[in-house]
Design a protein around this motif. Sequence first.
Motif: not given
Length: 595
Positions: A548-564, A575-580
């Motif tokens: 987790l990025q410390k700057s992401n204060s709400d502690r929420e992340i979005e996860v994308g998976m590639t299955f192909g 989810t807020k600052n879009k930091e990877v």
Amino acid sequence: MAASSDERFKMLVAALDFGTTYSGYAFSFKGDYANDPSKINANTMWTTGSKSLFSQKTPTCLLLRPDKTFHSFGFEAEEHYSSLVDMDEHHSWYYFRRFKMLLHNNMDLTRDTKVRDESREKGKELPALDVFAHSIRYLKNHLLKHLKKKSVANLIGGEEDDEYIHWVLTIPAIWNDRAKQFMREAAKEAGIKSTNLSLALEPEAAALFCKILPLEKQTTESGTNLSMLKPGTRYMVLDLGGGTVDVTVQEVLPDHTLKELHKASGGAWGGTKIDEAFRQLIISIVGAPVFQEFQEKYPKDYLEMLQSFETKKRAVNTSSKDTFRIPVSLVELFEDEFGEKLDLIPSKTRHRGKLELNGDKLILSGEMISEMFKHSRESIVEHVESLFAHPFCKDVDKILMVGGFSECVIIQEAIKKRFPNKRVVIPPDAGLAIVKGAVLFGHNPKMIISRNTKWTYGVQTNRNFKPGDPPDKMFKVGNVEKCKEIFSVHIGVNKTVEVGTPLPPKRYRALHRDDETIDIPIYISSEEQPEFTTDSSCSYLGKLTIELQKSNSDREIEVGMTFGGTELVVEAKGTKNKEVCVAKFDFLESKDKQS
């Protein structure tokens, strides 16, 4: 001007075909691929002691010294181990063969998994990761030496070999993600950089090779020319290996790329099943105690008997008798134990009229030969038959048989007999089709544009507790009632996914504000929409760790998976600052450790 690292590694693609019974390699240069894709070099000369043998591949056998360091691989390992046995000096050595099947359908596979040596003596086992790494390292180094003998050391050599070569490892399409990660980590231990390594699915690789065969080489058994893989063609690839049988159904698109029409399927019905049937036949004749004593007292004779059968089984048929040699030592051991001639035994057993013994010759009737092949033959035919019953096989009129076991006459005849309206195609050097196709895949992985998922993939997560949820799944976070062990589906089974295209992301939140990482358990299921990860259809696959990025204060992340792709890929960001965020899968840690 010096070539960039990206340009240099593309100068050569080298594929390692690590098989259950035999292994080999092939390679081609970028320039040759551009001018003539079929110009692929495969090593067909392997060494045993001081001699060289003309062979497409070498046995998958590994010999380690008593201190567990590498001694030899392939024919050389077979020969040296036999000499150790002759001198009764083999007990402290480690000899491994046919260990690849350890990875098949093994949901308990971890970095700590052990593999037992061929002698089965107590305590003689080593970490499987080391055994695989030794073997891959041998194939890699053998290829490098081969290149230098061919006077290409000025192009690839020295300490920067990995910067010039892109490596490809072939794997069965039906393997799970644990086995794939295991092979990648074994390759890394063998000195292959992960950034310079791809995994190629064996039936796909074979199809790529057959696509570029010159027209005059694409022939059916009747000798008729067949432009087999032109745009619009739908076909089945039947990849028959020593351990597994892989089946996939594909279509050639207008731009000549390949699309998978159904998830890869198959089972453990390869050539080693026939070897085991032969072994059980001998046991039924001499008895288990005598056979066990034979293995222990005469291990060299035992190995030579199996090697001899391995070579001959591909050419036998069920229309006539055939003769197999059994060691004199086994005959004498039986007769010393029971005081009667071994050649009298068949007439006293269920084998009456099906086989006879004459000294060291075992003569099998066509009926008995057919019985040895029965399980493997029927499993393959019934599976193919079940696939043809589905709509996705509509207009599929060609069966492409590849892999070493596809050269077996009995299996060929069974397929042709059961599917007389299908065109059965066996390319020249069918045993090399996979490794040569893997070279093509290394040059242009975008030739495969879509695949179908073998499982429903999802993560174990929590949600608010709802009426009707099982009471034993309720827990509290503060004053909020939560429901645990929810199967959050990312993608369902047998869904078509484009290579390189991530699915829409899902959002996850850390349970506690001071969490620095999120560990998300990954599960698979054979069902389309499982509710809980504890359902009977579900299996624990591994975990996804996200920093987790410390700057992401709400502690929420979005996860994308590639299955192909041939391996799963993940990307996570706030989810807020879009930091990877750093995110990685670990499929080789046991569930007990994870929990």
